[in-house]
Scaffold this motif. Structure first.
Motif, PDB file in Angstrom:
ATOM      1  N   LYS A 188      -5.505   1.265  -1.157  1.00  0.00           N
ATOM      2  CA  LYS A 188      -4.169   1.423  -1.729  1.00  0.00           C
ATOM      3  C   LYS A 188      -3.358   0.142  -1.548  1.00  0.00           C
ATOM      4  CE  LYS A 188      -4.387   6.296  -0.545  1.00  0.00           C
ATOM      5  NZ  LYS A 188      -3.896   7.336   0.344  1.00  0.00           N
ATOM      6  N   TYR A 189      -3.494  -0.460  -0.376  1.00  0.00           N
ATOM      7  CA  TYR A 189      -2.800  -1.714  -0.075  1.00  0.00           C
ATOM      8  C   TYR A 189      -3.187  -2.799  -1.074  1.00  0.00           C
ATOM      9  CZ  TYR A 189      -1.067  -5.531   2.903  1.00  0.00           C
ATOM     10  OH  TYR A 189      -0.398  -6.621   3.397  1.00  0.00           O
ATOM     11  N   ILE A 190      -4.477  -2.929  -1.310  1.00  0.00           N
ATOM     12  CA  ILE A 190      -4.978  -3.928  -2.269  1.00  0.00           C
ATOM     13  C   ILE A 190      -4.472  -3.619  -3.671  1.00  0.00           C
ATOM     14  CG2 ILE A 190      -7.077  -4.808  -3.387  1.00  0.00           C
ATOM     15  CD1 ILE A 190      -8.470  -4.411  -0.614  1.00  0.00           C
ATOM     16  N   ALA A 191      -4.481  -2.352  -4.055  1.00  0.00           N
ATOM     17  CA  ALA A 191      -4.015  -1.956  -5.387  1.00  0.00           C
ATOM     18  C   ALA A 191      -2.539  -2.298  -5.572  1.00  0.00           C
ATOM     19  CB  ALA A 191      -4.257  -0.465  -5.612  1.00  0.00           C
ATOM     20  N   TRP A 192      -1.696  -1.938  -4.608  1.00  0.00           N
ATOM     21  CA  TRP A 192      -0.271  -2.255  -4.707  1.00  0.00           C
ATOM     22  C   TRP A 192      -0.070  -3.760  -4.869  1.00  0.00           C
ATOM     23  CZ3 TRP A 192       4.002   0.547  -5.473  1.00  0.00           C
ATOM     24  CH2 TRP A 192       3.986   1.910  -5.177  1.00  0.00           C
ATOM     25  N   HIS A 193      -0.708  -4.553  -4.008  1.00  0.00           N
ATOM     26  CA  HIS A 193      -0.537  -6.004  -4.060  1.00  0.00           C
ATOM     27  C   HIS A 193      -0.992  -6.564  -5.406  1.00  0.00           C
ATOM     28  CE1 HIS A 193       0.871  -7.591  -0.171  1.00  0.00           C
ATOM     29  NE2 HIS A 193       0.526  -6.380   0.249  1.00  0.00           N
ATOM     30  N   THR A 194      -2.128  -6.119  -5.884  1.00  0.00           N
ATOM     31  CA  THR A 194      -2.666  -6.630  -7.147  1.00  0.00           C
ATOM     32  C   THR A 194      -1.716  -6.333  -8.300  1.00  0.00           C
ATOM     33  OG1 THR A 194      -4.918  -6.330  -6.326  1.00  0.00           O
ATOM     34  CG2 THR A 194      -4.641  -6.536  -8.721  1.00  0.00           C
ATOM     35  N   ILE A 195      -1.298  -5.087  -8.425  1.00  0.00           N
ATOM     36  CA  ILE A 195      -0.436  -4.680  -9.533  1.00  0.00           C
ATOM     37  C   ILE A 195       0.925  -5.371  -9.451  1.00  0.00           C
ATOM     38  CG2 ILE A 195       0.827  -2.729 -10.546  1.00  0.00           C
ATOM     39  CD1 ILE A 195      -2.193  -2.773 -11.226  1.00  0.00           C
ATOM     40  N   LEU A 196       1.531  -5.393  -8.277  1.00  0.00           N
ATOM     41  CA  LEU A 196       2.857  -5.999  -8.145  1.00  0.00           C
ATOM     42  C   LEU A 196       2.818  -7.506  -8.401  1.00  0.00           C
ATOM     43  CD1 LEU A 196       4.253  -3.942  -5.141  1.00  0.00           C
ATOM     44  CD2 LEU A 196       4.905  -3.763  -7.555  1.00  0.00           C
ATOM     45  N   THR A 216       5.594 -13.303  -6.114  1.00  0.00           N
ATOM     46  CA  THR A 216       4.178 -13.627  -5.937  1.00  0.00           C
ATOM     47  C   THR A 216       3.652 -13.307  -4.547  1.00  0.00           C
ATOM     48  OG1 THR A 216       4.770 -15.906  -5.393  1.00  0.00           O
ATOM     49  CG2 THR A 216       4.187 -15.433  -7.692  1.00  0.00           C
ATOM     50  N   VAL A 217       4.550 -13.221  -3.562  1.00  0.00           N
ATOM     51  CA  VAL A 217       4.140 -12.921  -2.189  1.00  0.00           C
ATOM     52  C   VAL A 217       4.833 -11.628  -1.763  1.00  0.00           C
ATOM     53  CG1 VAL A 217       4.162 -13.714   0.202  1.00  0.00           C
ATOM     54  CG2 VAL A 217       3.842 -15.363  -1.645  1.00  0.00           C
ATOM     55  N   TRP A 218       4.037 -10.660  -1.349  1.00  0.00           N
ATOM     56  CA  TRP A 218       4.561  -9.352  -0.934  1.00  0.00           C
ATOM     57  C   TRP A 218       4.219  -9.115   0.529  1.00  0.00           C
ATOM     58  CZ3 TRP A 218       7.444  -5.897  -3.702  1.00  0.00           C
ATOM     59  CH2 TRP A 218       7.644  -6.211  -5.049  1.00  0.00           C
ATOM     60  N   SER A 219       5.235  -9.136   1.389  1.00  0.00           N
ATOM     61  CA  SER A 219       5.007  -8.812   2.801  1.00  0.00           C
ATOM     62  C   SER A 219       4.920  -7.296   2.929  1.00  0.00           C
ATOM     63  CB  SER A 219       6.159  -9.350   3.657  1.00  0.00           C
ATOM     64  OG  SER A 219       7.343  -8.623   3.382  1.00  0.00           O
ATOM     65  N   HIS A 251       7.046  -1.808   1.596  1.00  0.00           N
ATOM     66  CA  HIS A 251       7.636  -0.536   2.027  1.00  0.00           C
ATOM     67  C   HIS A 251       9.010  -0.295   1.406  1.00  0.00           C
ATOM     68  CE1 HIS A 251       4.963  -0.955   5.827  1.00  0.00           C
ATOM     69  NE2 HIS A 251       4.293  -0.602   4.767  1.00  0.00           N
ATOM     70  N   LYS A 252       9.693  -1.367   1.014  1.00  0.00           N
ATOM     71  CA  LYS A 252      11.029  -1.231   0.425  1.00  0.00           C
ATOM     72  C   LYS A 252      10.993  -0.865  -1.060  1.00  0.00           C
ATOM     73  CE  LYS A 252      13.501  -4.377   3.465  1.00  0.00           C
ATOM     74  NZ  LYS A 252      14.176  -5.680   3.545  1.00  0.00           N
ATOM     75  N   VAL A 253       9.845  -0.969  -1.728  1.00  0.00           N
ATOM     76  CA  VAL A 253       9.825  -0.721  -3.175  1.00  0.00           C
ATOM     77  C   VAL A 253      10.224   0.707  -3.528  1.00  0.00           C
ATOM     78  CG1 VAL A 253       8.174  -2.549  -3.732  1.00  0.00           C
ATOM     79  CG2 VAL A 253       7.345  -0.235  -3.364  1.00  0.00           C
ATOM     80  N   LEU A 254      10.000   1.660  -2.646  1.00  0.00           N
ATOM     81  CA  LEU A 254      10.372   3.042  -2.931  1.00  0.00           C
ATOM     82  C   LEU A 254      11.727   3.421  -2.340  1.00  0.00           C
ATOM     83  CD1 LEU A 254       6.973   4.924  -2.539  1.00  0.00           C
ATOM     84  CD2 LEU A 254       8.017   3.953  -4.585  1.00  0.00           C
ATOM     85  N   SER A 255      12.448   2.434  -1.815  1.00  0.00           N
ATOM     86  CA  SER A 255      13.792   2.719  -1.309  1.00  0.00           C
ATOM     87  C   SER A 255      14.752   2.721  -2.492  1.00  0.00           C
ATOM     88  CB  SER A 255      14.211   1.650  -0.291  1.00  0.00           C
ATOM     89  OG  SER A 255      14.489   0.437  -0.953  1.00  0.00           O
TER      90      SER A 255
END
Length: 158
Positions: free
Chosen positions: A64-72, A79-82, A87-91
Motif C-alpha cells: 500500500k505504501y508503494i502504491a500511494w507513493h507511486t500514484i501521488l 515529488t517527495v512524499w514523507s 498521513h496528512k492527505v486524508l486530513s
C-alpha cells in the motif's frame, strides 16, 4: 469541513472508507482486537506488523505504501512524499500539493481513487486470503483514475 467532505464528488465506496478512517472505525487489527479479541497483527502476507492500526491499514503496509507513493508522485506536483505528508492527505487541512495539469481530476477524486484501490486490496485479502502486490493495487487505482477522468471529460463537454 464535514460539509465539504460530504459534498465532494467522490464515490460512496471511497467516502465510506475515508469516513471510517476519520472516525477510527476501520476493520484493522487493533479494532478487531478491541471488539472481537482477535490478534491485532497485519494479515498481509509477509508483513510483520504486530499491531495493525488504521495508519498501517491504509498507508504503511509495504504494498500500500508503494502504491500511494507511486500514484501521488505520478499525478501531483509534489515529488517527495514523507510519511508525515502521506498521513496528512486524508486530513481536512488544505492540501500542500496540486494535481498535474494534464490530469482532469480533483484532489478529493484522486484520493478517492487511491482509497478504492486500498479497499479492493483489503477486500481481496479478507475474502480470498490473497495479498495483492503493489503493482496490483496501482493497477486498480489507475483504472479508477481513468474512469474518473473520463467521467470528468464527459461532464466538461456539457
Amino acid at each position: 469541513q464535514w460539509r465539504r467532505f460530504w459534498r465532494a464528488k467522490i464515490p460512496h465506496r471511497a467516502r465510506t472508507m475515508w469516513w471510517r478512517f476519520k472516525r477510527d472505525w476501520l476493520p484493522c487489527g487493533t479494532l478487531r482486537h478491541k471488539i472481537w479479541k482477535q490478534e491485532p497483527h497485519c494479515s498481509m502476507a509477509g508483513c510483520r506488523e504486530r499491531h495493525e492500526d488504521k495508519t498501517h491499514h491504509i498507508f504503511q503496509c509495504t504494498p500500500k505504501y508503494i502504491a500511494w507513493h507511486t500514484i501521488l508522485k505520478q499525478h501531483t506536483s509534489k515529488t517527495v512524499w514523507s510519511d508525515d505528508d502521506l498521513h496528512k492527505v486524508l486530513s481536512f487541512q488544505p492540501p500542500s500539493f496540486d494535481i498535474k495539469p494534464q490530469f482532469n481530476i480533483t484532489i478529493p477524486q484522486l484520493l478517492a481513487c487511491c482509497l478504492i484501490g486500498i479497499s479492493t486490496a483489503n477486500t481481496v485479502l479478507f475474502l480470498h486470503q490473497h495479498t495483492q502486490s503493489s503493482s496490483d493495487i496501482i493497477h486498480t487505482i489507475l483504472q479508477e483514475i481513468q474512469k474518473t477522468i473520463a467521467q470528468n471529460n464527459f461532464l466538461k463537454a456539457f
